[in-house]
Enzyme design. Sequence first.
Site, mmCIF file in Angstrom:
data_model
loop_
_atom_site.group_PDB
_atom_site.id
_atom_site.type_symbol
_atom_site.label_atom_id
_atom_site.label_comp_id
_atom_site.label_asym_id
_atom_site.label_seq_id
_atom_site.Cartn_x
_atom_site.Cartn_y
_atom_site.Cartn_z
ATOM 1 N N CYS A 2 12.590 36.610 -8.261
ATOM 2 C CA CYS A 2 11.758 35.412 -8.138
ATOM 3 C C CYS A 2 11.824 34.512 -9.192
ATOM 4 O O CYS A 2 11.758 34.669 -10.168
ATOM 5 C CB CYS A 2 10.351 35.669 -7.813
ATOM 6 S SG CYS A 2 10.086 36.508 -6.268
ATOM 7 N N ARG A 27 18.877 36.530 -10.564
ATOM 8 C CA ARG A 27 17.961 37.257 -10.565
ATOM 9 C C ARG A 27 17.979 37.932 -9.264
ATOM 10 O O ARG A 27 17.213 39.099 -9.073
ATOM 11 C CB ARG A 27 16.546 36.393 -10.701
ATOM 12 C CG ARG A 27 16.468 35.996 -12.190
ATOM 13 C CD ARG A 27 15.110 35.102 -12.322
ATOM 14 N NE ARG A 27 14.947 35.098 -13.637
ATOM 15 C CZ ARG A 27 13.729 35.323 -14.242
ATOM 16 N NH1 ARG A 27 12.991 35.861 -13.517
ATOM 17 N NH2 ARG A 27 13.478 35.322 -15.641
ATOM 18 N N TRP A 74 11.981 36.868 -3.805
ATOM 19 C CA TRP A 74 12.573 38.334 -3.452
ATOM 20 C C TRP A 74 11.146 39.051 -2.723
ATOM 21 O O TRP A 74 10.161 39.288 -3.406
ATOM 22 C CB TRP A 74 12.660 39.105 -4.758
ATOM 23 C CG TRP A 74 13.312 40.687 -4.562
ATOM 24 C CD1 TRP A 74 14.507 40.620 -4.118
ATOM 25 C CD2 TRP A 74 12.773 41.803 -4.978
ATOM 26 N NE1 TRP A 74 14.722 42.091 -4.264
ATOM 27 C CE2 TRP A 74 13.453 42.709 -4.494
ATOM 28 C CE3 TRP A 74 11.388 42.209 -5.116
ATOM 29 C CZ2 TRP A 74 13.169 44.021 -4.549
ATOM 30 C CZ3 TRP A 74 11.019 43.275 -5.087
ATOM 31 C CH2 TRP A 74 11.850 44.259 -4.830
ATOM 32 N N ASN A 99 5.163 33.975 -8.482
ATOM 33 C CA ASN A 99 5.941 34.847 -8.649
ATOM 34 C C ASN A 99 5.020 36.364 -9.098
ATOM 35 O O ASN A 99 3.821 35.927 -9.740
ATOM 36 C CB ASN A 99 6.815 35.213 -9.911
ATOM 37 C CG ASN A 99 8.036 34.324 -9.937
ATOM 38 O OD1 ASN A 99 8.382 33.800 -8.757
ATOM 39 N ND2 ASN A 99 8.855 33.962 -10.816
ATOM 40 N N GLY A 100 4.983 37.478 -8.678
ATOM 41 C CA GLY A 100 4.230 38.638 -8.893
ATOM 42 C C GLY A 100 3.590 39.140 -7.812
ATOM 43 O O GLY A 100 4.008 38.811 -6.611
ATOM 44 N N GLU A 480 24.147 57.130 -14.712
ATOM 45 C CA GLU A 480 24.375 55.481 -14.583
ATOM 46 C C GLU A 480 25.663 55.358 -13.740
ATOM 47 O O GLU A 480 25.739 54.280 -13.188
ATOM 48 C CB GLU A 480 24.686 55.204 -16.329
ATOM 49 C CG GLU A 480 25.007 53.491 -16.434
ATOM 50 C CD GLU A 480 24.241 52.522 -15.860
ATOM 51 O OE1 GLU A 480 24.640 51.341 -15.817
ATOM 52 O OE2 GLU A 480 22.950 53.001 -15.574
ATOM 53 N N LYS A 484 25.440 52.780 -10.510
ATOM 54 C CA LYS A 484 26.258 51.680 -10.487
ATOM 55 C C LYS A 484 26.978 51.603 -9.013
ATOM 56 O O LYS A 484 26.848 50.646 -8.231
ATOM 57 C CB LYS A 484 27.229 51.633 -11.429
ATOM 58 C CG LYS A 484 26.686 51.142 -12.825
ATOM 59 C CD LYS A 484 26.624 49.670 -12.741
ATOM 60 C CE LYS A 484 25.335 49.340 -13.852
ATOM 61 N NZ LYS A 484 24.065 49.757 -13.592
ATOM 62 N N GLU A 487 24.260 51.056 -6.074
ATOM 63 C CA GLU A 487 23.658 49.641 -6.301
ATOM 64 C C GLU A 487 24.655 48.657 -5.932
ATOM 65 O O GLU A 487 24.024 47.613 -4.902
ATOM 66 C CB GLU A 487 23.749 49.326 -7.874
ATOM 67 C CG GLU A 487 22.301 49.786 -8.550
ATOM 68 C CD GLU A 487 22.312 49.154 -10.018
ATOM 69 O OE1 GLU A 487 21.157 48.744 -10.387
ATOM 70 O OE2 GLU A 487 23.235 49.117 -10.774
ATOM 71 N N HIS A 503 22.617 75.495 -8.490
ATOM 72 C CA HIS A 503 21.547 75.664 -8.150
ATOM 73 C C HIS A 503 20.820 74.646 -7.339
ATOM 74 O O HIS A 503 19.578 74.263 -6.876
ATOM 75 C CB HIS A 503 20.291 75.367 -9.413
ATOM 76 C CG HIS A 503 20.582 76.427 -10.651
ATOM 77 N ND1 HIS A 503 20.143 77.601 -10.278
ATOM 78 C CD2 HIS A 503 20.978 76.442 -11.661
ATOM 79 C CE1 HIS A 503 20.397 78.327 -11.539
ATOM 80 N NE2 HIS A 503 21.114 77.785 -12.252
ATOM 81 N N LYS A 602 17.705 40.877 -10.343
ATOM 82 C CA LYS A 602 18.033 41.167 -11.932
ATOM 83 C C LYS A 602 17.023 41.466 -12.653
ATOM 84 O O LYS A 602 16.772 42.324 -13.422
ATOM 85 C CB LYS A 602 18.831 39.957 -12.266
ATOM 86 C CG LYS A 602 19.268 39.976 -13.658
ATOM 87 C CD LYS A 602 20.374 41.088 -13.676
ATOM 88 C CE LYS A 602 20.839 41.322 -15.226
ATOM 89 N NZ LYS A 602 21.907 42.353 -15.163
#
Length: 607
Positions: A2, A27, A74, A99-100, A480, A484, A487, A503, A602
Amino acid sequence: MCGIVGGVASRDIVPVLVEGLRRLEYRGYDSCGVAVHQDGQLQRTRSTHRVAELKAQVEHEGVAGSTGISHTRWATHGAPSTSNAHPHFSGGEIAVVHNGIIENYEQLRTELQALGYVFESQTDTEVIAHLVHHLYKGDLFDAVRAAAARFHGAYAIAVFAKAEPHRLCGARFGSPLVLGVGKNKGENFLASDALALAGTTDRIVYLEEGDVADLTPKGYRIVDRDGRTVEREVRTVTSDAADAELGPYRHYMQKEIFEQPRAIADTLEAVGGIDPALFGEGAASVFPQVDAVLILACGTSYYAGCVAKQWIESIARLPVQVEIASEYRYRESVPNPRALVVTISQSGETADTLAALKHARELGHTHTLAVCNVATSAMVREATLRFLTRAGTEIGVASTKAFTTQLVALYLLANTLAKVRGRLDAQAEHAAMAALRHLPAAVQTVLALEPAIIAWSETFAKKEDALFLGRGLHYPIALEGALKLKEISYIHAEAYPAGELKHGPLALVTSAMPVVTVAPNDTLLEKLKSNMAEVRARGGELYVFADGDSQITASEGVQVIRLPEHYGALSPILHVVPLQLLAYHTALARGTDVDKPRNLAKSVTVE
C-alpha cells in the site's frame, strides 16, 4: 504494501501524485486511485490495473487540482475491485486514503450505519471517511484528530475536504507516514515512503506514533498523541536514482541478484575490524552484559536469523532463540532482561516485527538491535542499537541482496559477541575479516554459473512441486530457496532438513518432483550423501548444488552444478545465490510477473 502520496500546492498536483505511485509500485498492489479538489468538487479516478493505466485514465478525464491524494492498495478487506479501491469518499465531501488495518471497523461501521451512512465498499477504510465526515464541524484537523482517537489497529491516513480546498491532513499509528517539505514555496506533501517524493522534495519529516499533521501551502504543524504541538526534525533524504533503473536487466530481481557483490562490498566498506562500535553507540557496554540472543523476524529475514543462530552459538557460544515475529507476541514467553533482542527487516517497517520489538520491550527487554537496510525506518528509530546494511533500494518483491547483506551483518555480530566474550583471538579475527573481504569476488564467481542454471530452469518450469534439502547451516538456505521458487514461479515448494526425509517427506518423492540439494563440502556432507541415496532409491531426480571438491558426480537422475570453492562458515551466502537464479529463471520460463508476484507485497505494513 500500500502506497500513499498526497499534496497541497499552488500548482496541479496530479503529476506528483501519479509519479509517486509509480515509484511505490515495487511494494505490490492490486488497485490504485487518485482524488483531487477540482472545480469546487471532489473528483476521483480509480483502477484495478497498473499505475500506467491510471495515468492514462487521469489524462483522458482531465483530472487536475492543487490538493489531492493517491493510493496503491493491497487488498485486506474486500477483493480487488474499483469499488474497494482508494480513495474513499463520504458524501462527496471527505476523501481518504489509508494504509493498515482498523481492527474495530465492524463496530464503527455499525455505529455509522445507525447514523444513516451507506457503505459502498467492503473495506475497513470507508469507516474512516464516514467517521471524519460525521465529526467534521468546519475544521478538518480537529475531525481527523477526533476520528484517529477512535481507531484500534494500525493506520496511516491522508484526508482532505471539499469545504477546505487548500488543506490536507494526515495521521499515523503503527504504519509509516512521512511529511515532505516542498522545495518550491507554497507546497507540502504526505507519503508512506520518502522514495515517493524523490525528485519533488528531499526534505523529509518522519511522523512519530500518534502524530497528526496539518498541511497547507503556507506551512504545516504536527500534534502528538497527547495533543501537544511538536517540532519534528527535518531530514535531507537522498535517493539513488540508479537503483530505480533497470539498465541491461530484464527485471529488478535479476538486477538485484547481480548487484550482490557490490551490495556486500558496500556493507563492509566502513568495517575496519570486528568491533562493538559497528552496532552503534552503547554496544561496547551492552554486549558484555548479554547472556543470550533473541532474534525476531519474518519471511526471508527469519531465515537469515536461523543462519545467525548457528553462527552465534558456534562462534560466540551464546544460546540463541529465533522467533517468527508474528507468533512471538501472541504467546506467553519467559523474558530474559540480559538477552540481546535482534530484529531483522529489509524495510524496517514490517508491522509484525515492529510489534514484536515493542512487545519485547514491554516484557522488560532493554537491549535491542535492529539489522535493517533503511536508516530512517521506524525499526531503526525504535531500537537502541543498529547495523545498517547497504544493499541499496530493493524493488523486486522477492528479497535477494537484502538477504545476503543481512547475513554479512549477522556474521559480524556473531564474531563481535565472541570477541567481547574472549572467544575470538587475533588470528581468528583476521581470518574472519579476510573471508568477508573476499566474499564479493566469491559471489561474482557463483553468478557466472547462470547459464547452467538456466538449463535447469527449463525443466523446473514444467513442474508443479519441488523439494529442497539442506543440513546444518544450509537448511535455512534450503528454506530460502523453496520460498523464492514459490514466491515468483508459483510452484509448490517445501524445504526439509535432509535427515528428516525418512520421517515423512520421502513419501512424496517420485520422478515427477525435482529434489534440490544444497551440498557444501562440510562435516555433514557424508550424511547428506546418504540422504541423497534415499531419494534416488525411490526414483527421485536430484539437482545438486555442490562445492568443487565435494566429490559428488553427475549420473543418471543426478544433475550437479559445482560452486567454485567451499567457503566455510560463510558458505550459506554463496549457496543461496544459485537458488535465487533458479527461482528467477524458472519464473521467467513460466511467464509470471517476476517483480510483482500475485498476492504479495514488498513492505508488509499490516498484520
